[in-house]
Design an enzyme around this catalytic site. Structure first.
Site, PDB file in Angstrom:
ATOM      1  CE  LYS A   1      64.517 -10.250  -6.762  1.00 10.98           C
ATOM      2  NZ  LYS A   1      65.762 -10.524  -6.492  1.00 10.98           N
TER       3      LYS A   1
ATOM      4  CB  SER B   1      65.798 -14.676  -7.109  1.00 13.04           C
ATOM      5  OG  SER B   1      66.397 -13.328  -6.590  1.00 13.04           O
TER       6      SER B   1
ATOM      7  CB  SER C   1      69.273 -12.610  -7.607  1.00 14.30           C
ATOM      8  OG  SER C   1      69.290 -14.013  -7.202  1.00 14.30           O
TER       9      SER C   1
END
Lengths: 492, 477
Positions: free
Chosen positions: A79, A154, A178
C-alpha cells in the site's frame, strides 16, 4: 494451473521446488498487471525493473539455501502509505506526488528478509481517508468483480490487486476498517492485527493510535504466514508490543469444537443488507456444524463508536498531516507571497476534499474550549467500548459479524454523502478503538455477484483463535480461490 | 505623594539538557556541527518516522524536579503542541501540558540578608526546534535541524519575585542546582539556558495582580535586569497616564534597551494540545524516584559547608569557589592531587579571578587542568620557584594549560638553592653598593630592599627573596 490462481504459499512452494523461477513469476505478474491495470487501476507505481533485479537476487539466496521460508521469491504489492527507500511513496495524494523516502518501513523490511519481491505500490484513498479508494489523487481503483463498483477502501488497491490476480498478496493498513472492508468487497482475506503487533515505523500516519498494518491474500493460510513474517517487536515504534506468540501459522487447524462464538445482536439490526445478513447466518451455521457453540449477545455502545472514531482519528490526522507544508519535500505551490501564503496555497492545492474535511474536523475538536467536549469525551467513549469488548471476551473466544453493511457500492455513489459513508464503518471501527484484531473472510456473493465478507473478531493478542475459526470455515466450504475478472473476460 | 508600585515577576526558564543524544532519536546533541549533519528522519519530521523517548532525559528532569522540591508525576505523558513554523519540522512540538513530569516545588533564594522561597508551578520536558538562517544574498531562509530534538526542560515559576535582584538570585540558584546535577551547562549566551519574563506592576498593597506582559529573547543576567527595569518603568508610565497595559508578548532588544510588542493575547495561537499518540505514558515507580534521589550529587550548599569544615576555607572564598561547578570541580581535583587546599584556594581567589577579569571570561569557561595547577602549587611550595616566577607560570597555565615542570625546566626558572652561588652574588652586591650598605648600617632599614633587588637581578630572578634578605642581614652584621 494458472499462476494467478495460486496462493502465495502455493507459489512459494513451486518456487522452492524449482517448478518456476522467481524471475519467471515476476514476469508473469507483470504481464498480468499490464493487461488488467487499465480496468482496475490497483497500482500507483509498478516497479518492473526493480522487481526483476530483486527477483534475481532472491533466486540466488534461495539457491544458496539462505531463504527457505514460505514467502521466499513470492511477489508482493505494498500500500502506498508505507515508505520504501528511494521509491515513490505518495499516500495517493498530490502533496506527496514526488516523495521518495530515505528509509524503508519495518514491515516491508521484515518481508524483504523473508524473501519477498516488491513489485509495486498500491492505490488507496488519499492518506487512507475514505472507504472506496475514490479519494485517490491518481483516480479510483475498481472492483475486479464488477468494475462499475468500488473495491472498498482505503486499502482498495491492495485488495483489488489480489482479487484480480495481479499479485499473490499485498500489505494494507487498517485505521477504521481499511483492510477488512475492502477485503470483504473484493472477496479476499484480510487481517487487521492487535494494535502494536506490526511496527508502524515507516507507515505514514493517519490516526496513530488506531493504525495497524496487515496482510491481504487469497486465503487464511497465506494471511497467517504473512502476518508471521511482518509481526515483530520494534524498538523504533514505542507502541510496538513484545508478544508472547508470533507463530500464527500454528493456528491453521481445522477444528472449532467447543469454541465459543458470540454473535452481537447489535450488528444485525437496521441498516444491514438482507443478503449480507443471511450469508453470515449461513456461515455461522457452518461453524456451528463443526462443533462451535454459538450464542447471541448484546454488545453495548455500538452506536457511539462512529462519533468517537471520527473525533479521535480526525484529531490525530489533523496533527499528523501538518508536516505536509511544502517546506522540505512533496508538493509546493508555484506562486506565493511569503511563508504563510506558501503554506496555505500548497496545502489547499495539495490535499483533496476528504482530507481537508477531516483536517478541519480534527482541528475543530482539538481547539481550545472544545477539547473537553469532543476529544476528551471521545477518549472516554473509547475506554468504555474497550470495556464492553472485555466483557464479551470473558464469555466468547471470538465474535462474528458482518465486515460492512452492504456489498460494494457503485462508483460515484458514496462521496456525495460523507456521513452515510462514515456509517458504513460501523462494524469495523470499534476494533480499532479497542485495539482488537479482526479479519474478513469471503463467504459468498450477493445476487449481483458481489462478494460478501464475514468479520471474525478476536480479543487482544488472540489472533490464533480468529485464524483457527477462519481456517475451519475455509476447510468446511472447500474454498476456491477465485481470481477474477475484468481480464478473464478479455482473454475469453 | 507619588504612588508606590510593586513589580510582580514569574519566569519560564528553558534549559537544554546535557544528554549525548536527542530526546526522540539517536542523533548527537553536539553544538556547532555543519548544518543538518546531526539529523535523521525522526528529528527532521520525515513521514513515517516515530519518536522514541531517551530515558536519560526523564532521569535528568526527575533529578532537577527532586532538587527543586517538586512532586514527580508518576504517570506522566507527552502532548503535541501544534503550530506551523519551518524550524519545527513536523509543525507540532512534542511537549507536556496535561501531565508534566514535576509540579509544586520551590527553591530558596537570598537577596541581601533576606531569604525567601520562589515556588515552582511545574516543570515539563519537550524538544527544541531547529534554527532559521536568513540568507540576505538571495533573500531566502534556510533551516538547520541540528538543534531540532535537543531535549529541553521548561521550569515555570509562580509569580513570586518582586525585583530584578530576586529574579537574578532565582536564576543563579536554578543554574547552580542544574549544573551541580550535571543536567545542563546552563550557558545563557549559548542558549542552553533561556528565560522568558512575565511581569506586571500593581500599587503596593493591592490584592489583585496587574495585567502582565511576557518578554522573550533575553540572553544574559544583565540584560534580564535591564529588561525588568525597562518593562516596569513602561508599565508604570502607562498606568500613570491612565492607559491600559495590554496582555502581550514583547521582545526585549538589549541593544536599544527597549522592548517591542510581538503579538497580543488576541493573536495568541490555539496550540490544539492533545496527548502524543506515538509515545506511551511514562510510569515512574517509587523505586526509580528513590534511585534518582540516591544518585543526587552534593549540591552547592552542602559543598560550601564541607569546604569550610574539611579544608578550613573561609566562608567568602568557599562562596566564590562553589559559585561555579567548573571552579569547584577544579578546586577539588587539584586539591586531591596536591593535598594543599588552602594554597589551591589562594590561586583560585587571587590570580584566577584577576585573570578572568582581565580576559573577560566566566568561571564556567575556565580551561586549565587540575594536574598543572597542582604541579605549580607543589613547585612553589617546595621553594623551587619564587612567587613572582610562579605568577608568571600560572598565567601560562591559565591561557595555554602548559605543564609547569616542563616550562620551568625549559626556561631555567628554578630557584637557585646553592648557598655558595648566592653568597658570592651577595658579596659582589655588597661590594658594589657601598651607599646602600652604609645607609642600612646607619639604621635605614628600607635600604635592604635595594640590596635584595640587586641580588635578585644578579641571580636572574631565580633566588628566593626571603632567603636573600635573611642572608644579607646576616652578612651585614
Amino acid at each position: 494451473m494458472d499462476i494467478f490462481q495460486l496462493t502465495a504459499v502455493e507459489l512459494g512452494q513451486k518456487i522452492k521446488e524449482k517448478e518456476i523461477s522467481v524471475v519467471e513469476a515476476v514476469q508473469k505478474f507483470m504481464e498480468r498487471i499490464e493487461a488488467t491495470e487499465q480496468d482496475i487501476n490497483s497500482f500507483v507505481t509498478v516497479d518492473k525493473e526493480g522487481a526483476l533485479a530483486q527477483a534475481e537476487a532472491v533466486q540466488k539466496k534461495i539457491d544458496a539455501g539462505e531463504l527457505t521460508g514460505p514467502l521466499a521469491g513470492v511477489p508482493v504489492a505494498i500500500k502506498d502509505n508505507m515508505c520504501i527507500k528511494g521509491q515513490l511513496t505518495t499516500c495517493s495524494s498530490k502533496i506527496l506526488g514526488n516523495f521518495k523516502p530515505t528509509f524503508t518501513s519495518e514491515a516491508v523490511l521484515n518481508l524483504q528478509k523473508a524473501g519477498a519481491v516488491i513489485i509495486g505500490k498500491t492505490n488507496m484513498d488519499e492518506f487512507a481517508m475514505g472507504s472506496t479508494t475514490e479519494t485517490s489523487y491518481f483516480g479510483p481503483t475498481k472492483n475486479p468483480h464488477n468494475t462499475a463498483h468500488v473495491p472498498g477502501g482505503s486499502s482498495g488497491g491492495s485488495c483489488a490487486a489480489v482479487a484480480a490476480g495481479e499479485v499473490p498478496y499485498a500489505l494494507g493498513s487498517d485505521t477504521g476498517g481499511s483492510i477488512r472492508q475492502p477485503s470483504s468487497f473484493c472477496g479476499v482475506v484480510g487481517i487487521k492485527p492487535t494494535y502494536g503487533t506490526v511496527s508502524r515505523y515507516g507507515l505514514i500516519a493517519y490516526g496513530s493510535s488506531l493504525d495497524q498494518i496487515g496482510p491481504v491474500a487469497k486465503d487464511v493460510t497465506d494471511c497467517a504466514a504473512i502476518l508471521e513474517a511482518i509481526a515483530s517487536h520494534d524498538s523504533k515504534d514505542s507502541t510496538s508490543v513484545q508478544r508472547e506468540d508470533y507463530d500464527f501459522t500454528a493456528a491453521l487447524t481445522d477444528d472449532v469444537k467447543g469454541m465459543k462464538i458470540g454473535i452481537p445482536k447489535d450488528y444485525f439490526g437496521e441498516g444491514l443488507d438482507a443478503e449480507v445478513k443471511s450469508a453470515i447466518q449461513k456461515a455461522v451455521n457452518v461453524l456451528e456444524g463443526k462443533g462451535a457453540i454459538v450464542e447471541t449477545f448484546d454488545l453495548g455502545l455500538v452506536k457511539y463508536a462512529i462519533p468517537a472514531y471520527y473525533v479521535i482519528a480526525s484529531a490525530e490526522a489533523s496533527s499528523n498531516l501538518e508536516r505536509f507544508d511544502g517546506v522540505k519535500y512533496g508538493f509546493r505551490a508555484e506562486e506565493y507571497e511569503g511563508l504563510h501564503h506558501m503554506y496555505k496555497k500548497s496545502r489547499s492545492e495539495g490535499f483533496g476534499a476528504e482530507v481537508k474535511r477531516r483536517i478541519m474536523l480534527g482541528s475543530f475538536v482539538l481547539s481550545s474550549g472544545y477539547y473537553d467536549a469532543y476529544y476528551l469525551k471521545a477518549l472516554r467513549t473509547k475506554a468504555l467500548i474497550k470495556a464492553e469488548f472485555d466483557k464479551a471476551f470473558a464469555k466468547y473466544d471470538v465474535i462474528i459479524g458482518p465486515a460492512a453493511p452492504t456489498t460494494a457500492p457503485e462508483l460515484g455513489k458514496s462521496l456525495s454523502d460523507p456521513l452515510k459513508m462514515y456509517l458504513g464503518d460501523i462494524y469495523t471501527i470499534s476494533l480499532n478503538l479497542a485495539g482488537l484484531p479482526g479479519m474478513s473472510v469471503p463467504i459468498g456473493k450477493d445476487s449481483k455477484g458481489l462478494p460478501i465478507g464475514m468479520q471474525i473478531i478476536g480479543d487482544c493478542f488472540q489472533e490464533k483463535k480468529m485464524i483457527r475459526a477462519a481456517y475451519t470455515y475455509e476447510c468446511a466450504t472447500n474454498k476456491e480461490h477465485e481470481t477474477i475478472a475484468a481480464m478473464s473476460k478479455k482473454e475469453a | 505623594m507619588a504612588k508606590q508600585y510593586e513589580t510582580v515577576i514569574g519566569l519560564e526558564v528553558h534549559v537544554e539538557l546535557a544528554t549525548k543524544t536527542k530526546i526522540f532519536c539517536g542523533c548527537s546533541t553536539e553544538f556547532g556541527g555543519a548544518p543538518n549533519t546531526h539529523t535523521c528522519p525522526v528529528c527532521t519530521g520525515m513521514p513515517g518516522s516515530l519518536p522514541v523517548l531517551n530515558k536519560q532525559v526523564v532521569e535528568y528532569a526527575m533529578a532537577v524536579g527532586l532538587a527543586t522540591n517538586c512532586k514527580i508525576t508518576q504517570v506522566c505523558k507527552f502532548d503535541r503542541k501544534n503550530y506551523f513554523y519551518p524550524d519545527n519540522p513536523q509543525n507540532y512540538q512534542i511537549s507536556q501540558l496535561y501531565l508534566p513530569i514535576a509540579r509544586d516545588g520551590y527553591v530558596e533564594i537570598e537577596v541581601g540578608d533576606v531569604k525567601k522561597q520562589v515556588r515552582i508551578h511545574e516543570m515539563h520536558m519537550e524538544e527544541d526546534a531547529g534554527k532559521l538562517i536568513h540568507d540576505e544574498w538571495d533573500d531566502s531562509s534556510l533551516v538547520d535541524y541540528n538543534r531540532s530534538g535537543v531535549p529541553l526542560i521548561e521550569i515555570v515559576s509562580e509569580p513570586d519575585m518582586r525585583s530584578s535582584d530576586e529574579v537574578i538570585a532565582y536564576l543563579e540558584k536554578l543554574r547552580l542546582i542544574i549544573q551541580y546535577l550535571g543536567a545542563s551547562d546552563c550557558k545563557l549566551q549559548e542558549g542552553s539556558m533561556r528565560a522568558d519574563v512575565n511581569l506586571s506592576v500593581r500599587e503596593v498593597g493591592a490584592a489583585e495582580f496587574g495585567t502582565r506582559t511576557e518578554m522573550k529573547n533575553i540572553n544574559s543576567f544583565k540584560a534580564i535586569a535591564r529588561a525588568i527595569e525597562g518593562e516596569r518603568a513602561r508599565q508604570i508610565e502607562l498606568i500613570e497616564e491612565g492607559r491600559q497595559v495590554i496582555q502581550e508578548t514583547r521582545r526585549w532588544d538589549d541593544n536599544k534597551e527597549s522592548s517591542y510588542a510581538m503579538r497580543s493575547k488576541e493573536d495568541a495561537q490555539d496550540y490544539r494540545y492533545f496527548p502524543e499518540p506515538d509515545l506511551v505514558p511514562i510510569v515512574i515507580s517509587d523505586d526509580w524516584i528513590a534511585k534518582i534521589k540516591s544518585q543526587e550529587p552534593e549540591l552547592r550548599t552542602e559543598k560550601l559547608e564541607r569546604y569550610k569544615n574539611e579544608f578550613a576555607i573561609p566562608q567568602y572564598d568557599a562562596e566564590i569557589i562553589t559559585a561555579s561547578k567548573t571552579m569547584a570541580d577544579l578546586f577539588e581535583a587539584t586539591t586531591a592531587i596536591c593535598k594543599k587546599p588552602k594554597k589551591v584556594a589562594n590561586w583560585l581567589m587571587g590570580e584566577t579571578l584577576r585573570l578572568m577579569k582581565e580576559h573577560a571570561i566566566e568561571a564556567d569557561d575556565l580551561k586549565f587542568s587540575p594536574e598543572n595547577l597542582a604541579k605549580l602549587v607543589l613547585l612553589a611550595d617546595a621553594g623551587d620557584i619564587n612567587s613572582s616566577v610562579a605568577k608568571e607560570v600560572f598565567e601560562k597555565i591559565f591561557t595555554d594549560d602548559i605543564d609547569p615542570d616542563q616550562y620551568v625546566e625549559e626556561k631555567g626558572l628554578k630557584t637557585v638553592n646553592d648557598d655558595g652561588a648566592l653568597k658570592s652574588a651577595i658579596e659582589t652586591v655588597i661590594a658594589n653598593n657601598q651607599k646602600a650598605v652604609d645607609e642600612y648600617k646607619g639604621g635605614k632599614e628600607k635600604a635592604i630592599g635595594a640590596l635584595v633587588g640587586q641580588t635578585m637581578k644578579a641571580m636572574q630572578g631565580k633566588a628566593n627573596p626571603a632567603k636573600v634578605n635573611e642572608m644579607l642581614r646576616e652578612m651585614l652584621k
